[in-house]
Motif scaffolding. Structure first.
Motif, PDB file in Angstrom:
ATOM      1  N   GLY A 367      10.772   7.050  -0.632  1.00  0.00           N
ATOM      2  CA  GLY A 367      10.368   6.599  -1.961  1.00  0.00           C
ATOM      3  C   GLY A 367       8.926   6.162  -1.956  1.00  0.00           C
ATOM      4  O   GLY A 367       8.583   5.105  -2.485  1.00  0.00           O
ATOM      5  N   ALA A 368       8.067   6.999  -1.365  1.00  0.00           N
ATOM      6  CA  ALA A 368       6.697   6.553  -1.099  1.00  0.00           C
ATOM      7  C   ALA A 368       5.742   7.733  -1.072  1.00  0.00           C
ATOM      8  O   ALA A 368       6.140   8.903  -0.998  1.00  0.00           O
ATOM      9  N   VAL A 369       4.456   7.388  -1.135  1.00  0.00           N
ATOM     10  CA  VAL A 369       3.372   8.320  -0.820  1.00  0.00           C
ATOM     11  C   VAL A 369       2.771   7.872   0.503  1.00  0.00           C
ATOM     12  O   VAL A 369       2.458   6.691   0.689  1.00  0.00           O
ATOM     13  N   VAL A 370       2.638   8.821   1.413  1.00  0.00           N
ATOM     14  CA  VAL A 370       2.131   8.537   2.757  1.00  0.00           C
ATOM     15  C   VAL A 370       0.803   9.256   2.940  1.00  0.00           C
ATOM     16  O   VAL A 370       0.666  10.439   2.598  1.00  0.00           O
ATOM     17  N   GLY A 371      -0.179   8.551   3.465  1.00  0.00           N
ATOM     18  CA  GLY A 371      -1.455   9.160   3.793  1.00  0.00           C
ATOM     19  C   GLY A 371      -1.446   9.654   5.228  1.00  0.00           C
ATOM     20  O   GLY A 371      -0.979   8.960   6.134  1.00  0.00           O
ATOM     21  N   VAL A 372      -1.941  10.869   5.448  1.00  0.00           N
ATOM     22  CA  VAL A 372      -1.984  11.462   6.788  1.00  0.00           C
ATOM     23  C   VAL A 372      -3.439  11.755   7.143  1.00  0.00           C
ATOM     24  O   VAL A 372      -4.116  12.520   6.438  1.00  0.00           O
ATOM     25  N   ASP A 373      -3.909  11.157   8.230  1.00  0.00           N
ATOM     26  CA  ASP A 373      -5.279  11.400   8.692  1.00  0.00           C
ATOM     27  C   ASP A 373      -5.423  12.865   9.089  1.00  0.00           C
ATOM     28  O   ASP A 373      -4.622  13.398   9.872  1.00  0.00           O
ATOM     29  N   GLY A 377      -3.576  12.773  12.536  1.00  0.00           N
ATOM     30  CA  GLY A 377      -2.188  12.853  12.101  1.00  0.00           C
ATOM     31  C   GLY A 377      -1.533  11.506  11.905  1.00  0.00           C
ATOM     32  O   GLY A 377      -0.330  11.437  11.630  1.00  0.00           O
ATOM     33  N   ASP A 378      -2.312  10.430  12.064  1.00  0.00           N
ATOM     34  CA  ASP A 378      -1.745   9.097  11.847  1.00  0.00           C
ATOM     35  C   ASP A 378      -1.300   8.955  10.396  1.00  0.00           C
ATOM     36  O   ASP A 378      -1.953   9.442   9.469  1.00  0.00           O
ATOM     37  N   ARG A 379      -0.191   8.242  10.225  1.00  0.00           N
ATOM     38  CA  ARG A 379       0.403   8.074   8.904  1.00  0.00           C
ATOM     39  C   ARG A 379       0.304   6.617   8.465  1.00  0.00           C
ATOM     40  O   ARG A 379       0.535   5.693   9.273  1.00  0.00           O
ATOM     41  N   SER A 380      -0.023   6.431   7.200  1.00  0.00           N
ATOM     42  CA  SER A 380      -0.079   5.074   6.648  1.00  0.00           C
ATOM     43  C   SER A 380       0.491   5.101   5.246  1.00  0.00           C
ATOM     44  O   SER A 380       0.328   6.082   4.502  1.00  0.00           O
ATOM     45  N   LEU A 381       1.164   4.023   4.898  1.00  0.00           N
ATOM     46  CA  LEU A 381       1.755   3.926   3.571  1.00  0.00           C
ATOM     47  C   LEU A 381       0.656   3.727   2.532  1.00  0.00           C
ATOM     48  O   LEU A 381      -0.197   2.855   2.671  1.00  0.00           O
ATOM     49  N   VAL A 382       0.679   4.575   1.487  1.00  0.00           N
ATOM     50  CA  VAL A 382      -0.291   4.470   0.389  1.00  0.00           C
ATOM     51  C   VAL A 382       0.328   3.732  -0.790  1.00  0.00           C
ATOM     52  O   VAL A 382      -0.302   2.882  -1.417  1.00  0.00           O
ATOM     53  N   SER A 383       1.573   4.031  -1.106  1.00  0.00           N
ATOM     54  CA  SER A 383       2.255   3.382  -2.219  1.00  0.00           C
ATOM     55  C   SER A 383       3.747   3.576  -2.055  1.00  0.00           C
ATOM     56  O   SER A 383       4.212   4.649  -1.647  1.00  0.00           O
ATOM     57  N   GLY A 384       4.504   2.526  -2.360  1.00  0.00           N
ATOM     58  CA  GLY A 384       5.954   2.617  -2.246  1.00  0.00           C
ATOM     59  C   GLY A 384       6.600   1.286  -2.552  1.00  0.00           C
ATOM     60  O   GLY A 384       5.963   0.384  -3.127  1.00  0.00           O
ATOM     61  N   GLU A 385       7.831   1.163  -2.165  1.00  0.00           N
ATOM     62  CA  GLU A 385       8.597  -0.026  -2.506  1.00  0.00           C
ATOM     63  C   GLU A 385       7.953  -1.295  -1.974  1.00  0.00           C
ATOM     64  O   GLU A 385       8.015  -2.350  -2.612  1.00  0.00           O
ATOM     65  N   GLY A 392       8.911   2.203  -9.346  1.00  0.00           N
ATOM     66  CA  GLY A 392       9.118   2.876  -8.075  1.00  0.00           C
ATOM     67  C   GLY A 392       8.945   4.378  -8.200  1.00  0.00           C
ATOM     68  O   GLY A 392       8.787   4.929  -9.294  1.00  0.00           O
ATOM     69  N   ILE A 393       8.985   5.051  -7.063  1.00  0.00           N
ATOM     70  CA  ILE A 393       8.884   6.522  -7.037  1.00  0.00           C
ATOM     71  C   ILE A 393      10.016   7.054  -6.149  1.00  0.00           C
ATOM     72  O   ILE A 393       9.781   7.635  -5.086  1.00  0.00           O
ATOM     73  N   PRO A 394      11.270   6.881  -6.598  1.00  0.00           N
ATOM     74  CA  PRO A 394      12.414   7.225  -5.749  1.00  0.00           C
ATOM     75  C   PRO A 394      12.579   8.714  -5.488  1.00  0.00           C
ATOM     76  O   PRO A 394      13.172   9.108  -4.492  1.00  0.00           O
ATOM     77  N   PRO A 424      -6.279   2.876  -3.484  1.00  0.00           N
ATOM     78  CA  PRO A 424      -6.680   1.696  -2.701  1.00  0.00           C
ATOM     79  C   PRO A 424      -5.648   0.573  -2.705  1.00  0.00           C
ATOM     80  O   PRO A 424      -5.487  -0.122  -1.707  1.00  0.00           O
ATOM     81  N   THR A 425      -4.943   0.379  -3.841  1.00  0.00           N
ATOM     82  CA  THR A 425      -4.007  -0.749  -3.933  1.00  0.00           C
ATOM     83  C   THR A 425      -2.544  -0.330  -3.850  1.00  0.00           C
ATOM     84  O   THR A 425      -1.680  -1.156  -3.551  1.00  0.00           O
ATOM     85  N   GLY A 426      -2.260   0.932  -4.166  1.00  0.00           N
ATOM     86  CA  GLY A 426      -0.877   1.389  -4.234  1.00  0.00           C
ATOM     87  C   GLY A 426      -0.198   1.075  -5.544  1.00  0.00           C
ATOM     88  O   GLY A 426       0.990   1.388  -5.718  1.00  0.00           O
ATOM     89  N   ASP A 427      -0.912   0.447  -6.487  1.00  0.00           N
ATOM     90  CA  ASP A 427      -0.312   0.106  -7.774  1.00  0.00           C
ATOM     91  C   ASP A 427       0.048   1.369  -8.552  1.00  0.00           C
ATOM     92  O   ASP A 427      -0.679   2.373  -8.517  1.00  0.00           O
TER      93      ASP A 427
END
Length: 715
Positions: A367-373, A377-385, A392-394, A424-427
């Motif tokens: 339920g999220a958007v993930v950023g991938v370098d 290939g590192d992954r970081s949460l951009v927006s989610g619960e 939300g984005i289920p 930048p904020t995930g809002d």
């Protein structure tokens, strides 16, 4: 709903309509009510005065639509009834006089609608000059074009619009990126050319101002004019050379190379399509390119700086691939073993913004958007619960970049919405969303309806639950399900009826091959008939039922066995009334609904495979064709010697005597959203309206029988 005899605050009746002086401190209480009407009695608390009938303005009842409704039409029909001891002199709705043929016993008016909520103000006056205004009687919302499954998206930067592919309604919807307003760009109702069958990925081609649309049903790529919505096949089995598409998923463009890249999950391949000729070439597959084989490639994005494609694979294992455009070689950019950060669950969409060092990936399991370098290939949460405020984005599908607004845009089919994300904020914030009508849990896969005196009961096959929906409010109240009631869990409930005498709900469950009783008050469930309960022929695929209370039995149609079965309620015993081996006449091919015609001692069965209605003699089991004039018939409701039938493209009135059909509400008859996928049908004679459950829109519709006009009363 009755318009109460009480002036609304700040509303002055028309100047030409004098009002009789009333005693002060008038207090009104509801003294009687039915489903659609109410009687109001009034008294003066200080003087002890009771108003006689001559002091009351007319009692006005609105019978269509309900108190809360929505439509995508530019106007709405409002009709109702009125009475007064001295006679009714006039009725106005929003200042427009209604029309009547019987001195306002029945009246109607058509009103223009603006986008958004439209409050309807009713004024009634009797022949003695008693008149009042009610401004909180009815709210009709005009909504933009509804959608059902917005999974696919492209962005037209020059036009400032999001182009959304609805894979269930098979429409392309243009959404204004600033206002959220939307309209059908291309589909069965707009644009010429071959109809969409199963829309998949979409991509916008700025140089030609056209949209490229993958269609899994056509196994092809269509070109859609960005202005007219006209459709032309660009590439399929008969257009262009090379390996055909088999399971197309998503598409991305190489504008400099004038080609498209398509993920094909059935072939586990990436296909390149020439945008001029339609020729297809396998770019990467089990046989082409080095590296590990693709699993289930879904999302695809062009990374022009890296001369590669980035492809999401739902696996297992779920990962993001890097695919070389020259060789087709495959290497893992990011997965549980490559790169750090949260592991992918189900990643359907991917996008690379210009000059970005990150690919943005949607994940429906997270339920999220993930950023991938793009390098590590590192992954970081951009927006989610757990990151960012807002909705939300289920079930996030495609993701696109809105350059002018510097934001991400995600389509989410679970919320029927386009959602903007500030990276930048995930809002998160809604850009466009289908309006909700009524409170309560959302329906997921509504399959059948049962009539209750003040509303309907709806069974939801996906979540194994029953909901009560009052017509007046559209609220959805759970009556039984995983969290309410004891007994066997429902697996695939298909149809439902309510026995009003003992407030017992009966349903058939195709997953349990059983007839189930549900206590209306407690939600407790018990088996009435199945392989272990009752004797006789076993159910194989029970899909619909009808109560025959005088004979202590329930009639069930079995779709797999082409059979009509009688079940004794008290014992659960089953007996076949009619099937391919019992009774004479045409086969009950694919029976999906039925109704009992007690006067004729017969059942009318809807046979979906042959698009016809068949009459079955309840004594002999003999069968006779009645009508074959409705395409894709699904549900039936008898009304004397006529039947209301819900078909693939609308609702019809079928004369049982000669089998003739009259369209009641279709794309060409009546205004309002089209109730596609009709899996429930009830006729309410007191309202002269049909209530239809649309599994395509997960919405309850109210249909005016006289005009075919439609409004949504619960969603």
């Amino acid at each position: 709903m009755t318009v109460a005899s009480r002036p609304a605050h700040g509303v002055v009746p028309p100047a030409e309509s004098p009002r009789r002086q009333r005693p002060r401190s008038l207090h009104c209480v509801l003294v009687a009510a039915t489903v659609t009407t109410a009687t109001v009695g009034c008294s003066d608390d200080e003087a002890g005065w009771t108003a006689g009938p001559e002091e009351h303005p007319p009692a006005i009842t609105v019978t269509y639509p309900m108190a809360r409704a929505c439509t995508d039409a530019a106007e709405v029909l409002v009709r109702g009834q009125a009475n007064d001891p001295s006679g009714v002199a006039q009725i106005r709705v929003n200042g427009i006089e209604v029309t009547t043929d019987d001195d306002f016993a029945n009246w109607r008016v058509t009103l223009p609608l603006s986008l958004g909520d439209n409050d309807l103000q009713l004024y009634g006056e009797d022949n003695l000059g008693n008149g009042e205004v009610r401004s909180d009687a009815l709210v009709v919302s005009r909504i933009p074009t509804p959608w059902r499954s917005p999974d696919y998206a492209a962005f037209d930067e020059a036009g400032g619009r999001i182009l959304v592919g609805d894979g269930m309604l098979n429409n392309i919807i243009a959404v204004d990126a600033a206002t959220g307003e939307r309209l059908v760009l291309s589909g069965s109702s707009r644009g010429s050319g071959p109809d969409f069958v199963t829309i998949r990925g979409v991509a916008y081609h700025p140089p030609s101002q056209r949209l490229l649309v993958l269609d899994d049903g056509l196994n092809g790529l269509l070109s859609v004019d960005g202005s007219t919505g006209d459709r032309v096949v660009l590439s399929d089995d008969n257009t262009g050379t090379g390996a055909g598409l088999d399971g197309p998923e998503r598409i991305t463009l190489d504008l400099l190379g004038d080609r498209a890249f398509v993920t094909d999950s059935a072939q586990r391949a990436i296909v390149s399509i020439d945008l001029t000729t339609g020729d297809r070439t396998l770019l990467s597959s089990d046989a082409i390119g080095g590296g590990p084989p693709l699993g289930r490639p879904v999302g695809v994005a062009h990374d022009p700086l890296g001369a590669r494609l980035l492809v999401t694979d739902t696996g297992p294992p779920a990962r993001v691939w890097s695919i070389d455009l020259a060789s087709g070689d495959r290497s893992v950019l990011s997965d549980a073993q490559t790169g750090s950060g949260p592991s992918f669950g189900v990643p359907p969409g991917i996008m690379v913004a210009p000059t970005s060092t990150v690919a943005y990936v949607t994940d429906t399991e997270l339920g999220a958007v993930v950023g991938v370098d793009l390098v590590t290939g590192d992954r970081s949460l951009v927006s989610g619960e757990v990151l960012g405020d807002g909705p939300g984005i289920p079930r996030a599908g495609d993701i696109v970049f809105d350059g002018p607004a510097n934001r991400l845009l995600v389509v989410d089919a679970a919320q029927d919405a386009v959602i903007a994300i500030d990276a930048p904020t995930g809002d998160r914030a809604f850009v466009a969303q289908v309006m909700e009508v009524g409170a309560g849990p959302h329906l997921v896969t509504p399959r059948g309806m049962g009539r209750k005196y003040d509303g309907t009961l709806v069974v939801d096959a996906a979540i194994g639950a029953i909901f009560k929906i009052p017509y007046a409010s559209g609220d959805r109240e759970l009556k039984t399900g995983a969290s309410l009631g004891t007994g066997p869990m429902l697996v695939n409930p298909r149809d439902i009826e309510l026995d009003g005498d003992d407030l017992q709900i009966y349903l058939v469950d195709d997953g349990l091959d059983a007839l189930i009783a549900v206590d209306y008050s407690t939600g407790d469930r018990k088996v009435i008939s199945d392989a272990a309960t009752g004797s006789g022929d076993l159910f194989n695929s029970p899909v619909a039922l009808a109560l025959d209370t005088p004979n202590d039995r329930i009639l069930v149609v079995d779709e797999a066995d082409n059979a009509l079965i009688s079940v004794t309620v008290s014992t659960g015993d089953r007996g076949t009334i009619s099937s391919d081996s019992s009774g004479s006449g045409p086969s009950l091919a694919g029976p999906i609904d039925l109704a009992i015609d007690g006067d004729q001692n017969r059942a009318i069965v809807v046979c979906g495979e042959l698009d016809k209605l068949v009459a079955v003699d309840l004594t002999t089991g003999d069968r006779q064709d009645l009508a074959s004039c409705v395409a894709g018939p699904r549900k039936i409701w008898l009304n004397d010697q006529q039947a209301f039938v819900a078909g693939a493209d609308g609702s019809y009135l079928v004369a049982l005597g000669d089998g003739s059909c009259t369209p009641l509400s279709t794309a060409d008859v009546g205004l309002g959203p089209a109730p596609l996928g009709q899996d429930g049908l009830i006729y309410e004679p007191s309202l002269d309206s049909l209530f239809v459950m649309s599994s395509s829109l997960n919405a309850l519709f109210m249909i005016d029988v006289a005009t075919g006009n439609r409004v949504i009363v619960s969603k």
